[in-house]
Write an enzyme that holds these catalytic residues in place. Structure first.
Site, PDB file in Angstrom:
ATOM      1  N   ASP A  48       0.841  -1.199   0.000  1.00 20.22           N
ATOM      2  CA  ASP A  48       0.000   0.000   0.000  1.00 20.22           C
ATOM      3  C   ASP A  48       0.878   1.253   0.000  1.00 20.22           C
ATOM      4  OD1 ASP A  48       0.861  -0.221   2.582  1.00 20.22           O
ATOM      5  OD2 ASP A  48      -1.128  -0.089   3.510  1.00 20.22           O
ATOM      6  N   SER A  49       2.208   1.043  -0.026  1.00 19.73           N
ATOM      7  CA  SER A  49       3.124   2.164  -0.291  1.00 19.73           C
ATOM      8  C   SER A  49       2.856   2.736  -1.679  1.00 19.73           C
ATOM      9  CB  SER A  49       4.582   1.718  -0.162  1.00 19.73           C
ATOM     10  OG  SER A  49       4.805   0.509  -0.865  1.00 19.73           O
TER      11      SER A  49
ATOM     12  N   ASP B 104      -1.046  -6.037  -0.195  1.00 20.63           N
ATOM     13  CA  ASP B 104      -1.458  -5.369   1.048  1.00 20.63           C
ATOM     14  C   ASP B 104      -2.960  -5.134   1.059  1.00 20.63           C
ATOM     15  OD1 ASP B 104       0.493  -4.916   2.956  1.00 20.63           O
ATOM     16  OD2 ASP B 104       1.314  -3.182   1.902  1.00 20.63           O
TER      17      ASP B 104
ATOM     18  N   LYS C 162      -1.489  -9.398   2.772  1.00 16.99           N
ATOM     19  CA  LYS C 162      -0.750  -8.967   3.964  1.00 16.99           C
ATOM     20  C   LYS C 162      -1.604  -7.953   4.714  1.00 16.99           C
ATOM     21  CE  LYS C 162       3.131  -6.101   3.854  1.00 16.99           C
ATOM     22  NZ  LYS C 162       2.693  -4.918   4.627  1.00 16.99           N
TER      23      LYS C 162
ATOM     24  N   GLU D  60      -1.719  -5.462   8.582  1.00 16.82           N
ATOM     25  CA  GLU D  60      -0.926  -4.933   9.696  1.00 16.82           C
ATOM     26  C   GLU D  60      -1.607  -5.199  11.035  1.00 16.82           C
ATOM     27  OE1 GLU D  60      -0.156  -0.760   9.017  1.00 16.82           O
ATOM     28  OE2 GLU D  60       0.783  -1.135   7.067  1.00 16.82           O
TER      29      GLU D  60
ATOM     30  N   GLU E   2       8.994  -4.262  10.656  1.00 21.86           N
ATOM     31  CA  GLU E   2       9.474  -2.994  10.099  1.00 21.86           C
ATOM     32  C   GLU E   2      10.052  -2.096  11.190  1.00 21.86           C
ATOM     33  OE1 GLU E   2       6.755  -1.064   7.408  1.00 21.86           O
ATOM     34  OE2 GLU E   2       7.993   0.745   7.268  1.00 21.86           O
TER      35      GLU E   2
HETATM   36  O1  KIV Z   1       3.523  -1.102   1.685  1.00 24.72           O
HETATM   37  C1  KIV Z   1       4.698  -1.499   1.712  1.00 24.72           C
HETATM   38  O2  KIV Z   1       5.504  -1.218   0.814  1.00 24.72           O
HETATM   39  C2  KIV Z   1       5.129  -2.307   2.847  1.00 24.72           C
HETATM   40  C3  KIV Z   1       6.588  -2.572   2.995  1.00 24.72           C
HETATM   41  C4  KIV Z   1       7.274  -1.383   3.514  1.00 24.72           C
HETATM   42  C5  KIV Z   1       6.851  -3.778   3.818  1.00 24.72           C
HETATM   43  O3  KIV Z   1       4.325  -2.720   3.627  1.00 24.72           O
END
Ligand code: KIV
Length: 272
Positions: A52-53, A91, A121, A123, A190
Site C-alpha cells: 500500500d506504499s 497489502d 498482507k 498490519e 518494520e
Molecule cells: O507497503 C509497503 O511497501 C510495505 C513494505 C514497507 C513492507 O508494507
C-alpha cells in the site's frame, strides 16, 4: 542434496518455509505495475509485495491511508499479469479489515479473485486476529506486519523506530507468536531493533522478512522506488540505494527535449 531456489519455477508459501529451514534468505521488493514486475520477476526476486506504499510512490499521498481496495486490485492485477515465478502478496488497504472479520474476508476474497495474487498482507497483531483467522479459514495465505505499521501513523504520530521499550518489545514478541500460531505463512518486521528482530526470528517457525530490522531475519524487503533512487525525499538509515534513477531519467528526458527542439529527433532513419 542442496536446492537451488533460483531454479524453482514458482515460489509458494511452502518454498519460503523451506528456505527458512535451510537458511536461504528471501529477497522481496515492492512493485505496483506490469513493467517493473516483469523486470523483478526476470531478475529472480522471490516475493513481490504489491504494497500500500503505492499510495505514496504511485499516487503521491503523504500516507498509506487513502489508497482504496479497487486501486490495490488494479495494481495487483497489473503485477500478476507480469509474474511467472515470484510469490505475489497484496497489502490489504486501511479500512478493509479492521472493522469486522466478515468485511475482512470479503476484502481478501476480492483481492484474490480479481487480481489473481497468491496471498494478502495486513498490519497488526492480536487486534486483527479474528480477521486473520477468518481469512485463513477461507484458504487464503496471510502475511502479518508488525513493528512500524504505517496504517497506524495517526496513532503514533511519527515514523521513529518501534518497540524500543520493554513493554512494546514484549507486545511485539507476543503478537509474532499469535500470528505464527494462527497460521500466517510469514511476517514482516518494520523498523525495530535488530536484536529484537533476531529474537523473533529464532523463536517463531515462519519466515520473518525485515525492513529496517537488521540482518538476522529470514529475508529483506525494500520499497522499489526508494531502492532505485526514484524517490529522493525518503532516506531512512536502513535504505540502501542501488541506483539514482531520478537523475538518470531526468537526464534522458532533458536529452529528448533538446533533440526535439533542435530538430535532431527524428532523423532520416527514424521516419517512414
Ligand atoms: O507497503 C509497503 O511497501 C510495505 C513494505 C514497507 C513492507 O508494507
Amino acid at each position: 542434496m542442496s536446492t537451488n531456489y533460483r531454479n524453482i519455477p514458482k515460489v509458494t508459501t511452502h518454498v519460503l518455509q523451506e528456505m527458512k529451514l535451510r537458511g536461504e534468505k528471501v529477497a522481496m521488493l515492492t512493485a505496483y505495475d506490469y513493467s517493473f514486475a516483469k523486470i523483478l520477476d526476470g531478475a529472480g526476486i522471490d516475493v513481490i509485495l504489491v504494497g500500500d506504499s503505492a499510495s505514496n510512490v504511485m499516487a503521491g499521498y503523504t500516507s498509506t491511508l487513502p489508497i482504496t481496495l479497487n486501486e490495490m486490485i488494479y495494481h495487483a492485477s497489473s503485477v500478476v499479469r507480469a509474474v511467472k515465478r515470484a510469490l505475489v502478496v497484496v497489502d490489504m488497504p486501511f479500512g478493509t479489515y479492521q472493522g469486522n472479520s466478515k468485511e475482512a474476508l470479503c476484502s481478501a476474497i476480492r483481492i484474490m479473485k480479481e487480481s489473481g495474487a497468491d496471498a494478502v498482507k495486513l498490519e497488526g497483531g492480536k487486534e486483527v486476529l479474528e480477521s486473520v483467522d477468518r481469512i485463513l479459514s477461507a484458504g487464503i495465505p496471510v502475511m502479518g506486519h508488525l513493528g512500524l505499521t504505517p496504517q497506524s501513523i495517526h496513532k503514533f504520530g511519527t515514523y521513529v523506530v518501534r518497540a524500543t521499550t520493554e513493554d512494546e518489545a514484549s507486545k511485539l514478541v507476543d503478537d509474532a507468536h499469535v500470528l505464527s500460531r494462527a497460521g500466517c505463512f510469514s511476517i514482516v518486521l518494520e523498523k525495530i531493533p535488530a536484536k529484537l528482530a533476531a529474537r523473533v526470528t529464532s523463536e517463531i517457525k515462519i519466515p520473518v522478512i525485515g525492513i529496517g530490522a537488521g540482518r538476522e531475519v529470514d529475508g529483506q524487503v525494500l520499497v522499489l522506488h526508494d531502492m532505485l533512487g526514484i524517490t529522493l525525499d525518503f532516506s531512512p538509515r536502513f535504505l540502501r540505494r542501488y541506483n539514482n534513477l531520478y537523475e538518470e531519467i531526468k537526464g534522458s528526458v532533458s536529452s529528448y527535449i533538446n533533440d526535439v527542439k533542435s530538430l535532431d529527433f527524428p532523423n532520416e532513419r527514424e521516419q517512414y
